[in-house]
Design a protein around this motif. Structure first.
Motif, short mmCIF file in Angstrom:
data_model
loop_
_atom_site.label_atom_id
_atom_site.label_comp_id
_atom_site.label_asym_id
_atom_site.label_seq_id
_atom_site.Cartn_x
_atom_site.Cartn_y
_atom_site.Cartn_z
N VAL B 114 6.98 22.09 -4.08
CA VAL B 114 7.35 20.77 -3.58
C VAL B 114 6.91 20.64 -2.12
N VAL B 115 6.27 19.53 -1.80
CA VAL B 115 5.80 19.31 -0.43
C VAL B 115 6.96 18.88 0.45
N ARG B 116 7.06 19.50 1.59
CA ARG B 116 8.09 19.08 2.56
C ARG B 116 7.41 18.60 3.84
N VAL B 117 7.95 17.56 4.43
CA VAL B 117 7.29 16.88 5.54
C VAL B 117 8.28 16.68 6.69
N ALA B 118 7.81 16.90 7.90
CA ALA B 118 8.65 16.59 9.07
C ALA B 118 8.37 15.15 9.49
N PRO B 119 9.39 14.28 9.46
CA PRO B 119 9.13 12.86 9.75
C PRO B 119 8.52 12.62 11.12
N ALA B 120 8.83 13.47 12.09
CA ALA B 120 8.30 13.26 13.43
C ALA B 120 6.79 13.49 13.48
N ARG B 121 6.30 14.36 12.56
CA ARG B 121 4.89 14.72 12.57
C ARG B 121 4.06 13.90 11.58
N ALA B 122 4.74 13.30 10.60
CA ALA B 122 4.01 12.70 9.49
C ALA B 122 3.35 11.39 9.89
N GLU B 123 2.34 11.01 9.14
CA GLU B 123 1.66 9.75 9.42
C GLU B 123 2.41 8.60 8.75
N ILE B 124 2.80 7.63 9.56
CA ILE B 124 3.56 6.50 9.02
C ILE B 124 2.59 5.49 8.42
N ALA B 125 2.97 4.95 7.26
CA ALA B 125 2.16 3.88 6.66
C ALA B 125 2.36 2.62 7.49
N GLU B 126 1.28 2.16 8.10
CA GLU B 126 1.42 1.04 9.03
C GLU B 126 1.31 -0.30 8.31
N THR B 127 1.78 -1.32 9.02
CA THR B 127 1.58 -2.68 8.53
C THR B 127 0.89 -3.45 9.64
N ASP B 128 0.24 -4.52 9.32
CA ASP B 128 -0.21 -5.41 10.39
C ASP B 128 0.34 -6.80 10.14
N SER B 129 0.09 -7.73 11.08
CA SER B 129 0.82 -8.98 10.98
C SER B 129 0.46 -9.79 9.75
N SER B 130 -0.79 -9.66 9.25
CA SER B 130 -1.13 -10.46 8.08
C SER B 130 -0.35 -9.98 6.86
N ILE B 131 -0.14 -8.64 6.76
CA ILE B 131 0.66 -8.13 5.64
C ILE B 131 2.12 -8.54 5.81
N ARG B 132 2.59 -8.42 7.06
CA ARG B 132 4.00 -8.78 7.29
C ARG B 132 4.24 -10.25 6.99
N ARG B 133 3.23 -11.07 7.31
CA ARG B 133 3.39 -12.49 7.02
C ARG B 133 3.46 -12.71 5.50
N ALA B 134 2.60 -11.97 4.78
CA ALA B 134 2.62 -12.08 3.32
C ALA B 134 3.97 -11.63 2.78
N MET B 135 4.48 -10.50 3.32
CA MET B 135 5.78 -9.98 2.89
C MET B 135 6.87 -11.01 3.15
N LYS B 136 6.76 -11.62 4.33
CA LYS B 136 7.81 -12.55 4.74
C LYS B 136 7.87 -13.73 3.78
N SER B 137 6.70 -14.29 3.46
CA SER B 137 6.75 -15.46 2.59
C SER B 137 7.23 -15.06 1.21
N LEU B 138 6.89 -13.83 0.80
CA LEU B 138 7.36 -13.32 -0.49
C LEU B 138 8.88 -13.21 -0.50
N LEU B 139 9.40 -12.55 0.53
CA LEU B 139 10.84 -12.33 0.59
C LEU B 139 11.58 -13.65 0.77
N ASP B 140 11.00 -14.53 1.59
CA ASP B 140 11.64 -15.82 1.83
C ASP B 140 11.83 -16.58 0.53
N LEU B 141 10.80 -16.50 -0.30
CA LEU B 141 10.87 -17.20 -1.57
C LEU B 141 12.02 -16.69 -2.41
N SER B 142 12.20 -15.35 -2.36
CA SER B 142 13.27 -14.78 -3.16
C SER B 142 14.63 -15.10 -2.55
N LYS B 143 14.60 -15.50 -1.26
CA LYS B 143 15.87 -15.77 -0.59
C LYS B 143 16.30 -17.23 -0.75
#
Lengths: 420, 572
Positions: B114-143
């Motif tokens: 089993v792979v174990r990872v230190a969160p401080a060292r690991a690479e975080i999956a990033e987002t950028d504003s166009s994805i966040r905007r897409a997420m926002k409209s998606l979530l807003d719709l569900s709200k």
């Protein structure tokens, strides 16, 4: 016998004494560094001095230029524009430097320009500027407006933004850049009413200033932010900001408090790089956009080597008062670095340090593989390089969203866009 | 055991699970697929948009995890990234078990461990504003049907922004069942704005009429374009309707601007008041010209910075070449945000202590010698500024605002920023506290006695030296409080105080030296006039210049300020 021995000893000593400075002068070449190490601009410009000294050490360790070691002559412009001219004069007439690297603000460049022209010197200028200038004695490694402002606007248009609010600090760079941008936006079919911030017209009705301007050190952005909020209420709006340094902090704090975010109305800033982030609350700027020809987050071997070498140099550096912790690299620093190498290549091609011949070589086009990719000097004294659009992250770095390859530096843009 | 055989089964298993995921396209699988496409944000946006209409309870937490940076990327065997979350079981090396995002199973490497990872060292999956905007409209719709009215409001605004005619029925359906009045208004607004996009003229007319009724600010652009179109098409009916709506919007805008300016003026006045109140004590009451008052403000601001660092990761300073590192509490969430509550009293105490030292060391020798105290304290101000530079560096330091100071209430389109509301309340509290101290406590009585007639008070047994000291300390402490607040709206740097010292003196002088109520009146007056001029002239600099000019003229007319203190002393 005794006399001749003494005489030969004396002669040897005299010859040695006469030769030493000669030998010395053959071993080194004097190079000027002209930046503000005190005063308001010191925060930004000290980093450029550091990176220049690092570059000289790197070149010297590999044998120097034309077999000569670089001997830096560092002078302090002290954020005082008349003093810049005086120091430039000192570098050229007294120290007889072969080349000078320096200046940050446009006004400092404008004040040293006549000195370099009358003394036939050579200056490398590394910081994004407004264009509308081309001196035969200056090499502009800086971003021209079409290597920063217009690609950023292109990107925003591509992403579907329709309204642009122009905001800047009140001095020559933002004023000129925004006038160019106004023309550019109109040529792209953006109507005048979709360009915010207000206009100033002269008697004939010609627009002489576009956008909203605040002085250096302005702290009260309530009114402007509420205006932006109303302006952006219809959606598809972004802010093009040429605010400088300090004033970004109160602006972005007010921006966040008014409920404006990068998702609702992003801000594209042209004056915030990684180095400025050291004094900004990065968390409040997440998602806002920047456009430069270099970002520290560029993933390439050349960039990684540059960053690690610079950090290693900082760690063992004995420059008095140098800041060693939390240092980053940014575009003006890399353009300073690249400038030194372009000069070195031109000197080696010309086979001499003579300014005229070096400039002739630079005009023919010299390429250098820098941390952000290839840069090539152009006939018009600017350089061709890659342009990157980035988005800020909470750690003060940029995530690169888009890049434009090999953009030709073009200083004279005003009047070149046809208004539809 | 035959290893090759084992591997082939493992490979088959993982392949089958992958192909199953692609057939069924569960929310989890799509997000896992999107997360790893770090180089291609357009494809990511497409994948996020493909989630539209999926009702899965996992959708929101997964997107939040992605946005919040708790999804990590681990390099797989073939140099491809695998999206994982962490199980939250840290061991001695702070490593946690990695769970595959698509299957929720622990990630195993080629050897099956089993792979174990230190969160401080690991690479975080990033987002950028166009994805966040897409997420926002998606979530807003569900709200759209969320129980919380604020969530629904966000969803509606988002849909209104899209102006998608196809979504009209959804909105109209929602309007029928909506109970919250402000949300109802938002739905009406969204419907009307979307109606303007409709090809059907009757629908557009209906849109104009309802916009004239609810006159939202966001309608300006759309209405203007409708007016233009109507002019072009020669459609009189539509033109009249659109113009009427536009007029209503403009009328509403001027009311919003008026109220907004009033509020902003009040808040600017409060900032001035907070900055000047300490000076109203030391300069107004005691008559000491303290040029280092600005640096006392900076002491408060730097104290806030230090407290913030102590709540977070700690602080490493190198004053005078010494290495000094203070450990931090590594607090997060609400506990971290409480730092400001602790910082306020700390700022008061620190500035008061510095003020006391200043009084004991310099000022007590210079009472009744205003010019000398001006020069001496100016020197002190330079020394303090250099001290800040040596300790904290010449760059500005970062002070983050707690989230309870960086949002706003929007009532009828007027923005009430929480930081601005806070400063108004804060100013009221400080003024009230100062007034209570001066008029309701024994110390206040002594202060007033000493300030009115020092010799008489001394004859009656008041220890005037001590009262001076306490008064100066109190005034300095108030400056520290101002600094703590200013750190929330602007820069914290060595020259912070310099930017406010002129404003502070100006406020006290205009109000009338020695008068608390005068300081309050002048601060609020200057604030409101400044903001109104900015609004009218559309230029922040010109407004400030005019205010300064007006103050000079005012002082020609009334040299003693708004509220001159009456005195029987012979010299005046």
């Amino acid at each position: 016998m005794k006399f001749t021995r003494q005489f030969s000893r004396f002669a040897c000593a005299a010859a040695l004494a006469a030769l030493t400075p000669l030998l010395h002068s053959q071993e080194t070449v004097k190079v000027g560094v002209l930046h503000s190490l005190s005063g308001t601009m010191a925060i930004s410009e000290t980093s450029l001095r550091d990176v220049l000294l690092f570059t000289f050490d790197e070149i010297n360790a590999k044998g120097g230029v034309l077999g000569k070691k670089i001997e830096p002559v560092v002078v302090d412009g002290a954020s005082n524009w008349p003093l810049f001219a005086e120091k430039a004069k000192q570098l050229l007439e007294q120290d007889k430097v072969s080349v000078t690297f320096g200046c940050w603000t446009s006004v400092s460049r404008k004040s040293v320009l006549p000195v370099f022209e009358s003394n036939k010197g050579l200056l490398f200028y590394p910081v994004q500027y407004e264009g509308e200038e081309m001196s035969p004695n200056i090499m502009y490694t800086a971003e021209a407006v079409n290597q920063q402002a217009t690609p950023a606007v292109d990107y925003m248009l591509e992403k579907g933004f329709k309204k642009f609010y122009l905001l800047g600090s009140d001095y020559v760079y933002p004023q000129t850049t925004n006038l160019v941008l106004l023309e550019y936006l109109l040529s792209k079919g953006v109507p005048l009413e979709n360009i915010g911030g207000g206009f100033k017209k002269d008697e004939s009705g010609k627009i002489i200033s576009a956008g909203k301007y605040t002085p250096f050190g302005h702290t009260d952005y309530q009114q402007i932010v509420s205006e932006i909020k109303q302006y952006a209420a219809g959606g598809d709006t972004c802010v093009i900001s040429t605010l400088n340094g300090d004033t970004n902090v109160p602006f972005f704090k007010e921006y966040a408090a008014a409920g404006l975010t990068a998702e609702t109305c992003p801000v594209v800033s042209f004056s915030i790089s990684e180095d400025e982030f050291r004094g900004l609350p990065a968390k409040q700027l997440v998602g806002q956009l920047g456009c430069w020809t270099y970002f520290q987050s560029i993933k390439s071997d050349a960039n990684e080597k540059f960053i690690t070498d610079f950090e290693a140099w900082l760690a063992k550096s004995d420059v008095p008062g140098i800041v060693k912790d939390g240092r980053v690299t940014c575009s003006p620093m890399v353009l300073s670095y690249v400038g030194v190498y372009l000069w070195k290549a031109a000197v080696e091609k010309a086979g001499t340090f003579e300014v005229e011949k070096v400039i002739a070589e630079l005009e023919k086009g010299i390429s250098f593989e820098g941390p952000a990719g290839t840069v090539t000097s152009q006939k018009n004294h600017h350089v061709t390089k890659n342009v990157f659009i980035g988005e800020t992250k909470a750690n003060g770095q940029f995530k690169i969203l888009k890049s434009y390859d090999n953009v030709y530096g073009e200083p004279f843009l005003k009047g070149t866009f046809k208004t539809k | 055991m035959n290893k090759a055989w084992f591997f082939s089964i493992m490979a088959a298993l993982s392949f089958s699970s992958l192909s199953w995921a692609q057939e069924a396209k569960s929310v989890r699988a799509i997000i896992a697929e999107a997360v790893v496409l770090t180089e291609d944000s357009d494809a990511q946006v497409k994948l996020v948009n493909s989630l539209t209409g999926m009702t899965d309870p996992e959708l929101e937490p997964l997107l939040d995890a992605w946005k919040g940076g708790s999804i990590y990327l681990v390099e797989g065997a073939d140099d491809k990234y695998i999206a994982v979350t962490l199980a939250g079981d840290p061991d001695a090396t702070k490593k946690e078990t990695a769970l595959r995002l698509d299957t929720k199973e622990p990630l195993k490497d080629a050897q099956g461990t089993v792979v174990r990872v230190a969160p401080a060292r690991a690479e975080i999956a990033e987002t950028d504003s166009s994805i966040r905007r897409a997420m926002k409209s998606l979530l807003d719709l569900s709200k759209l049907t969320a129980p919380n009215a604020k969530d629904r409001m966000l969803a509606i605004t988002q849909m209104g922004m899209e102006r998608d005619v196809a979504k009209l029925p959804i909105l109209e359906e929602r309007l029928k069942v909506e109970t919250d009045s402000s949300v109802k208004r938002a739905i009406q607004e969204a419907i009307a704005l979307t109606q303007l996009r409709s090809p059907d003229k009757a629908v557009r007319l209906a849109g104009c009429t309802s916009l004239a009724e609810i006159h939202p600010l966001s309608a300006k652009d759309s209405l203007e374009s409708v007016v233009k179109e109507a002019l072009k098409a020669g459609d009189k009916e539509l033109l009249i309707a659109a113009k009427k709506a536009l007029e209503a919007v403009e009328a509403h805008r001027s009311i919003v601007n008026f109220l907004g300016t009033l509020f902003r003026g009040l808040s600017l006045g409060s900032v001035l008041l907070v900055v000047a109140i300490g000076l109203a004590i030391t300069f107004g009451l005691m008559g000491v010209i303290n040029m280092a008052h600005g640096e006392l403000i900076a002491v408060g601001a730097y104290t806030t910075y230090v407290v913030q660092c102590l709540f977070a990761e700690g602080l490493a300073l190198s004053p005078f070449g010494m290495k000094l590192s203070l450990p931090g509490m590594n607090a997060s969430g609400w506990l971290y945000e409480m730092y400001f509550v602790i910082a306020l009293p700390m700022a008061f105490i620190m500035a008061a202590l510095v003020g006391l030292a200043l009084e004991r060391g310099v000022i007590r020798f210079l009472y009744r010698r205003p010019l000398e105290s001006l020069l001496a304290t100016w020197g002190v101000s330079l020394v303090l500024q250099q001290l800040f530079r040596l300790v904290f560096g010449s760059n500005n330091v970062q002070v983050n605002s707690p989230s309870w100071l960086s949002d706003n209430w929007t009532i009828n389109d007027v923005i009430f920023g929480w930081n601005r509301v806070f400063v108004i309340g804060f100013a009221i509290l400080i003024v009230f506290g100062t007034w209570a101290l001066l008029s309701k406590t024994p110390l206040g009585l002594l202060i007033r006695a000493v300030m009115q007639n020092r010799n008489m008070a001394a004859c009656l047994g008041v220890r005037t030296e001590r009262v001076n000291m306490m008064t100066f300390g109190f005034g300095s402490g108030l400056a520290g409080l101002a600094g703590a607040f200013l750190s929330q709206i602007g820069n914290v740097g060595p020259s912070l105080g310099q930017n406010y010292i002129v404003d502070a003196f100006m406020t006290v002088v205009v109000g009338g030296v020695g008068s608390l109520i005068g300081t309050v009146a002048s601060a609020i007056g200057i604030g409101v006039v400044d903001q109104s001029l900015q609004q009218i002239l559309g230029n922040p600099v010109l407004g400030k210049i005019l205010v300064l000019g007006a103050i000079i003229l005012f002082l020609q007319w009334r040299p003693a300020g708004l509220f001159a203190t009456k005195t029987r002393s012979l010299e005046s």
